[in-house]
Design a protein around this motif. Structure first.
Motif, PDB file in Angstrom:
ATOM      1  N   PRO A  77      12.316  29.008  65.636  1.00 40.00           N
ATOM      2  CA  PRO A  77      10.924  29.006  65.028  1.00 40.00           C
ATOM      3  C   PRO A  77       9.602  28.788  66.121  1.00 40.00           C
ATOM      4  O   PRO A  77       8.573  29.282  66.068  1.00 40.00           O
ATOM      5  CB  PRO A  77      10.700  27.889  64.044  1.00 40.00           C
ATOM      6  CG  PRO A  77      12.293  27.981  63.666  1.00 40.00           C
ATOM      7  CD  PRO A  77      13.122  28.057  64.690  1.00 40.00           C
ATOM      8  N   LYS A  78       9.896  27.572  66.731  1.00 40.76           N
ATOM      9  CA  LYS A  78       8.837  27.251  67.796  1.00 40.76           C
ATOM     10  C   LYS A  78       8.588  28.260  68.751  1.00 40.76           C
ATOM     11  O   LYS A  78       7.553  28.637  69.254  1.00 40.76           O
ATOM     12  CB  LYS A  78       9.038  25.829  68.318  1.00 40.76           C
ATOM     13  CG  LYS A  78       8.050  25.230  69.471  1.00 40.76           C
ATOM     14  CD  LYS A  78       6.731  25.047  68.853  1.00 40.76           C
ATOM     15  CE  LYS A  78       5.872  24.693  69.788  1.00 40.76           C
ATOM     16  NZ  LYS A  78       4.365  24.556  69.267  1.00 40.76           N
ATOM     17  N   MET A  79       9.793  28.904  69.256  1.00 39.51           N
ATOM     18  CA  MET A  79       9.730  29.920  70.328  1.00 39.51           C
ATOM     19  C   MET A  79       9.003  31.206  69.795  1.00 39.51           C
ATOM     20  O   MET A  79       8.292  31.711  70.436  1.00 39.51           O
ATOM     21  CB  MET A  79      11.023  30.282  70.913  1.00 39.51           C
ATOM     22  CG  MET A  79      11.367  31.522  71.918  1.00 39.51           C
ATOM     23  SD  MET A  79      12.835  31.526  72.285  1.00 39.51           S
ATOM     24  CE  MET A  79      14.052  32.278  70.761  1.00 39.51           C
ATOM     25  N   LEU A  80       9.536  31.591  68.781  1.00 37.82           N
ATOM     26  CA  LEU A  80       8.862  32.638  67.874  1.00 37.82           C
ATOM     27  C   LEU A  80       7.334  32.228  67.922  1.00 37.82           C
ATOM     28  O   LEU A  80       6.437  33.213  68.018  1.00 37.82           O
ATOM     29  CB  LEU A  80       9.340  33.113  66.642  1.00 37.82           C
ATOM     30  CG  LEU A  80      10.797  33.505  67.005  1.00 37.82           C
ATOM     31  CD1 LEU A  80      11.471  33.870  65.267  1.00 37.82           C
ATOM     32  CD2 LEU A  80      10.882  35.175  67.491  1.00 37.82           C
ATOM     33  N   PHE A  81       6.969  31.202  67.465  1.00 38.72           N
ATOM     34  CA  PHE A  81       5.551  30.920  67.319  1.00 38.72           C
ATOM     35  C   PHE A  81       4.724  31.002  68.563  1.00 38.72           C
ATOM     36  O   PHE A  81       3.525  31.443  68.364  1.00 38.72           O
ATOM     37  CB  PHE A  81       5.542  29.315  66.646  1.00 38.72           C
ATOM     38  CG  PHE A  81       3.906  28.727  66.418  1.00 38.72           C
ATOM     39  CD1 PHE A  81       3.514  29.267  65.333  1.00 38.72           C
ATOM     40  CD2 PHE A  81       3.381  28.070  67.271  1.00 38.72           C
ATOM     41  CE1 PHE A  81       2.104  28.669  65.070  1.00 38.72           C
ATOM     42  CE2 PHE A  81       2.268  27.449  67.103  1.00 38.72           C
ATOM     43  CZ  PHE A  81       1.475  27.909  66.026  1.00 38.72           C
ATOM     44  N   TYR A  82       5.082  30.619  69.763  1.00 39.44           N
ATOM     45  CA  TYR A  82       4.579  30.657  70.919  1.00 39.44           C
ATOM     46  C   TYR A  82       4.413  32.112  71.564  1.00 39.44           C
ATOM     47  O   TYR A  82       3.648  32.728  72.297  1.00 39.44           O
ATOM     48  CB  TYR A  82       4.637  29.551  72.081  1.00 39.44           C
ATOM     49  CG  TYR A  82       6.268  29.573  72.468  1.00 39.44           C
ATOM     50  CD1 TYR A  82       6.622  30.465  73.260  1.00 39.44           C
ATOM     51  CD2 TYR A  82       6.877  28.489  72.253  1.00 39.44           C
ATOM     52  CE1 TYR A  82       7.596  30.465  73.882  1.00 39.44           C
ATOM     53  CE2 TYR A  82       7.982  28.424  72.804  1.00 39.44           C
ATOM     54  CZ  TYR A  82       8.445  29.339  73.821  1.00 39.44           C
ATOM     55  OH  TYR A  82       9.759  29.386  74.495  1.00 39.44           O
TER      56      TYR A  82
END
Length: 311
Positions: A77-82
């Motif tokens: 989720p964090k990777m997709l967010f940035y």
């Protein structure tokens, strides 16, 4: 003593050498993540909805599916967010949480593969005593034990990493917080801790792998004694899915944590495979070679309106 400013947040730089590829990687990884969630949820529904599959082997497969849902959810989720153009900043607490849950779920899965190998060992080598040996009480203890010891290992590794002072650079040259990249940012000598971490991260998977190897050596000897070709084929078919999943799980662990000279790009590539691709493939591995799971999946998909009943 020097007046050191304490780091309160970190910046995730992402996968090395992938500048200007954010949009393509976002679409690719989002697809992997969605298929991972859907595939493992379907396996869970198939097993829970079929009373025929309420056995220890499928109970452990359910636990594996839960791990395969949660494991990529630690970093994806964090990777997709940035990757979608948002902030790459992660708080100190968020970084600690990422590292803890990554190793907690990874260690739990490692112990779980060992337990599943033991289950197959008893089922094939002692079929008449299987229900007596692998009782409901035993597999409940084994299921809880995998998570408990996974938590112990993850707590040790997380405490080992974050008891160090972080007072200078805060750019994490990776797509999530993991031990090797975090140790590079510490404002202290990490050579002793690197050795302890190397032994700890290496010893646990190696011990589990040796137990799995022992179980499967006994299984192969037992299978070779089966007289009928059909019986041998069925036994090998039952174990082949588990062996494939084990190889997909252990190869990235060896490449990432047990190589003497790390390579950031190679580590990130292998880590992506481990975080997203392997959990996505596990439902296919376990369903395509298993008639009972395929039959239950057809019923689930029929109830969901995807396929007609005769399929």
């Amino acid at each position: 003593m020097r007046n050191l400013s304490v780091v309160t947040e970190f910046i995730l730089l992402g996968i090395p050498h992938t500048e200007d590829l954010e949009s393509m990687l976002f679409v690719l990884f989002l697809g992997f993540y969605i298929f991972t969630l859907m595939g493992n949820l379907l396996i869970l529904l198939a097993i829970v909805s079929s009373t025929q599959l309420h056995t220890p082997m499928y109970f452990f497969l359910c636990q594996l599916s839960v791990c395969d849902i949660l494991f990529p959810s630690v970093s994806s989720p964090k990777m997709l967010f940035y990757l979608s153009g948002n902030s790459r900043v992660i708080s100190y607490a968020g970084c600690v949480s990422q590292l803890f849950f990554y190793h907690f779920l990874g260690c739990t899965e490692c112990f779980l593969y060992t337990v599943m190998a033991y289950d197959r060992f008893v089922a094939i080598c002692y079929p008449l005593r299987y229900t007596v040996i692998v009782s409901h009480r035993l597999y409940a203890i084994l299921a809880v034990g995998t998570s408990f010891f996974g938590c112990i290992q993850a707590t040790f590794l997380t405490a080992l990493t974050f008891q160090l002072p972080y007072c200078g650079p805060n750019e994490v040259d990776y797509f999530f917080c993991d031990i090797p990249v975090m140790l590079k940012l510490a404002c202290a000598d990490t050579s002793a801790l690197e050795m302890v971490g190397f032994i700890s991260v290496g010893l646990m998977p190696l011990s589990c792998f040796l137990l799995i190897l022992t179980s499967y050596s006994c299984i192969v000897c037992s299978i070779l004694q089966i007289r009928s070709a059909e019986g041998r084929h069925r036994a090998f078919s039952t174990c082949s899915a588990h062996l494939t999943a084990i190889l997909l799980f252990y190869m990235p662990v060896v490449l990432i944590y047990l190589r003497p000279t790390p390579s950031p790009w190679l580590d990130a590539t292998v880590q992506i495979l481990n975080n997203l691709v392997t959990p996505m493939l596990n439902p296919l591995i376990y369903s395509l070679r298993n008639k009972e799971v395929k039959s239950s999946l057809r019923k689930v998909l029929h109830h969901l309106g995807f396929f007609p009943e005769q399929l």
